[in-house]
Write an enzyme that holds these catalytic residues in place. Structure first.
Site, PDB file in Angstrom:
ATOM      1  N   MET A  97     -36.898 113.603  -9.247  1.00 58.09           N
ATOM      2  CA  MET A  97     -37.383 112.317  -9.718  1.00 58.09           C
ATOM      3  C   MET A  97     -36.663 111.199  -8.942  1.00 58.09           C
ATOM      4  SD  MET A  97     -39.875 112.689 -11.796  1.00 58.09           S
ATOM      5  CE  MET A  97     -40.633 113.761 -13.025  1.00 58.09           C
ATOM      6  N   SER A  98     -36.153 110.177  -9.610  1.00 58.56           N
ATOM      7  CA  SER A  98     -35.634 109.015  -8.885  1.00 58.56           C
ATOM      8  C   SER A  98     -34.261 109.218  -8.246  1.00 58.56           C
ATOM      9  CB  SER A  98     -35.604 107.787  -9.800  1.00 58.56           C
ATOM     10  OG  SER A  98     -36.910 107.312 -10.006  1.00 58.56           O
ATOM     11  N   VAL A  99     -33.644 110.378  -8.438  1.00 58.61           N
ATOM     12  CA  VAL A  99     -32.491 110.706  -7.603  1.00 58.61           C
ATOM     13  C   VAL A  99     -32.937 110.762  -6.139  1.00 58.61           C
ATOM     14  CG1 VAL A  99     -30.652 112.380  -7.161  1.00 58.61           C
ATOM     15  CG2 VAL A  99     -31.387 111.954  -9.504  1.00 58.61           C
ATOM     16  N   LYS A 112     -34.479 108.551  -4.612  1.00 57.13           N
ATOM     17  CA  LYS A 112     -34.194 107.247  -4.023  1.00 57.13           C
ATOM     18  C   LYS A 112     -32.812 107.232  -3.374  1.00 57.13           C
ATOM     19  CE  LYS A 112     -37.038 104.524  -7.270  1.00 57.13           C
ATOM     20  NZ  LYS A 112     -37.726 105.604  -7.985  1.00 57.13           N
TER      21      LYS A 112
END
Length: 433
Positions: free
Chosen positions: A137-139, A141
């Site tokens: 998921m947003s890890v 980024k």
């Protein structure tokens, strides 16, 4: 509809994707049948106990090779941490809880703790194994923000340049006038989304539109056919960029496109060449794609637990790992110091939640940075995904979850971060308050 919050890669999720779990109720123990899981029901529980570590069997993906070099060892420390003896007060229930019970209560798929680069705790659940890549998921980024630093050092990318210098197609959109640094620090001002985001019902958010464009949610008549069509269609005025923190998933989609143009190479190739093949990773990683072969750089990176721990250890060591300097030390120090601001921000605090050490936290290059006295920085993703780097304790903690519904996300993060803080304090003698 259910509104998601600061860290998620899918802010608004149709109600039919959300399993009927009561708050704090354990996920069902019956086996998950993968034959019944597909794009229409993969997102939340109970399907995500299987889908979040099998996403390439559902969506297009691109390999991120770990190369042909030897695997960098992760030695087992003698006398693993006894998580059953580490206690803390759960901020959700206000009751005493052990770190072992925290893993049981927070829908854990995988969990690993490194101390001085040695494994002191490791666990796999819900059918996940050490060889299975898990959706970050947003890890994701934080991975992208780290790659950006390597490209900056090589002279391929200039954070001071305008986005439109690399992507002329973005002229006339929200991102005209924004710099690459604005993307990395989430300081692009989107007045339309800023007005909509406080609403909790019946608003189609930027996050939902991104997921529809990428194929993670069913397309509607208003959906864009792919990420680039979505981004180039953002014809609306921007505000004062660089003045305030505003978490926009679309900015992390755009940075992938920018890096591809800057380096004249495919994003998956860049990730392999500059990061994964240098880490001494055990397994290939992979990046999910939309149906136009564009990378889901904001949320679609998948890696094994141990390989993400290697990545975290590299960051804890100032970008050095596996006998080489992989990420420029100056870039890692810039993240830790919030660009030299010593843990303070001129755009206001950027705290992922009311976590120890983050009350006045900041955000730099797609990393959540704690207060200077705490000294941690973190990658954080929807559904309980965490990468905690604590250079002061020389510890790295990675946690993969399959939280069954977005309503549970906040409580899961509160409980698991407090438990991780207790582990770091017990093992590394460094806690944050």
């Amino acid at each position: 509809m259910v509104k998601r919050h600061w860290l998620v890669s899918t802010a608004v999720v149709p109600f039919f994707y959300i399993a009927a779990f009561a708050l704090g109720q354990a996920a069902p123990q019956s086996p998950i049948d993968p034959s019944n899981i597909g794009p229409a029901n993969w997102y939340w529980g109970p399907a995500n106990q299987w889908s979040w570590h099998n996403t390439r069997r559902i969506f297009p993906s691109s390999q991120v090779s770990h190369g042909s070099g030897p695997v960098a060892p992760l030695a087992q420390e003698e006398g693993e941490a006894d998580l059953a003896k580490i206690k803390f007060t759960d901020p959700v229930t206000h009751k005493s809880m052990t770190a072992a019970a925290m893993l049981d209560a927070t829908y854990t798929d995988g969990f690993i703790v490194l101390h001085h680069g040695h494994v002191v705790a490791e666990s796999y659940r819900n059918g996940m194994t050490a060889d299975d890549p898990h959706l970050l998921m947003s890890v994701s980024k934080s991975i992208m923000g780290t790659l950006a630093g390597i490209l900056v050092e090589s002279g391929k990318l200039d954070p001071g340049k305008l986005v439109t210098d690399y992507i002329p197609e973005m002229k006339g959109t929200l991102y005209e006038g924004a710099t690459v640094r604005n993307l990395l620090d989430m300081t692009v001002d989107d007045p339309v989304e800023r007005v909509l985001s406080p609403s909790t019902q019946n608003t189609k958010s930027e996050y939902e539109a991104v997921d529809e464009a990428g194929g993670w949610l069913p397309a509607t008549k208003d959906s864009s056919p792919g990420f680039r069509a979505y981004l180039t269609g953002l014809h609306r005025p921007h505000g004062a960029n660089g003045k305030q923190f505003q978490y926009l998933d679309q900015s992390a989609i755009l940075i992938g496109w920018v890096m591809e143009r800057a380096a004249q190479d495919d994003l998956s190739n860049l990730l392999a060449k500059y990061l994964w093949a240098k880490l001494g990773a055990e397994q290939d990683a992979y990046l999910l794609l939309d149906h136009q072969q564009q990378g889901y750089s904001s949320a679609g990176f998948n890696a094994t637990l141990r390989d993400l721990a290697r990545f975290g250890q590299m960051m804890a060591q100032g970008g050095s790992f596996n006998g080489q300097q992989i990420v420029p030390t100056a870039w890692v120090n810039d993240i830790r110091s919030n660009g030299g601001m010593r843990g303070k921000s001129d755009v206001g605090p950027a705290a992922p939640a009311s976590w120890p050490g983050h009350a006045q936290g900041t955000y730099r290059s797609f990393w959540w940075v704690s207060e200077h006295s705490c000294g941690r920085f973190a990658g954080v993703g929807l559904g309980g995904q965490l990468l905690i780097v604590d250079p002061k304790a020389d510890m790295v903690v990675v946690k993969f979850d399959s939280t069954p519904s977005p309503q549970l996300d906040d409580n899961v993060f509160q409980t698991e971060y407090q438990g991780i803080n207790a582990i770091i304090h017990a093992v590394g003698k460094h806690g944050c308050s």
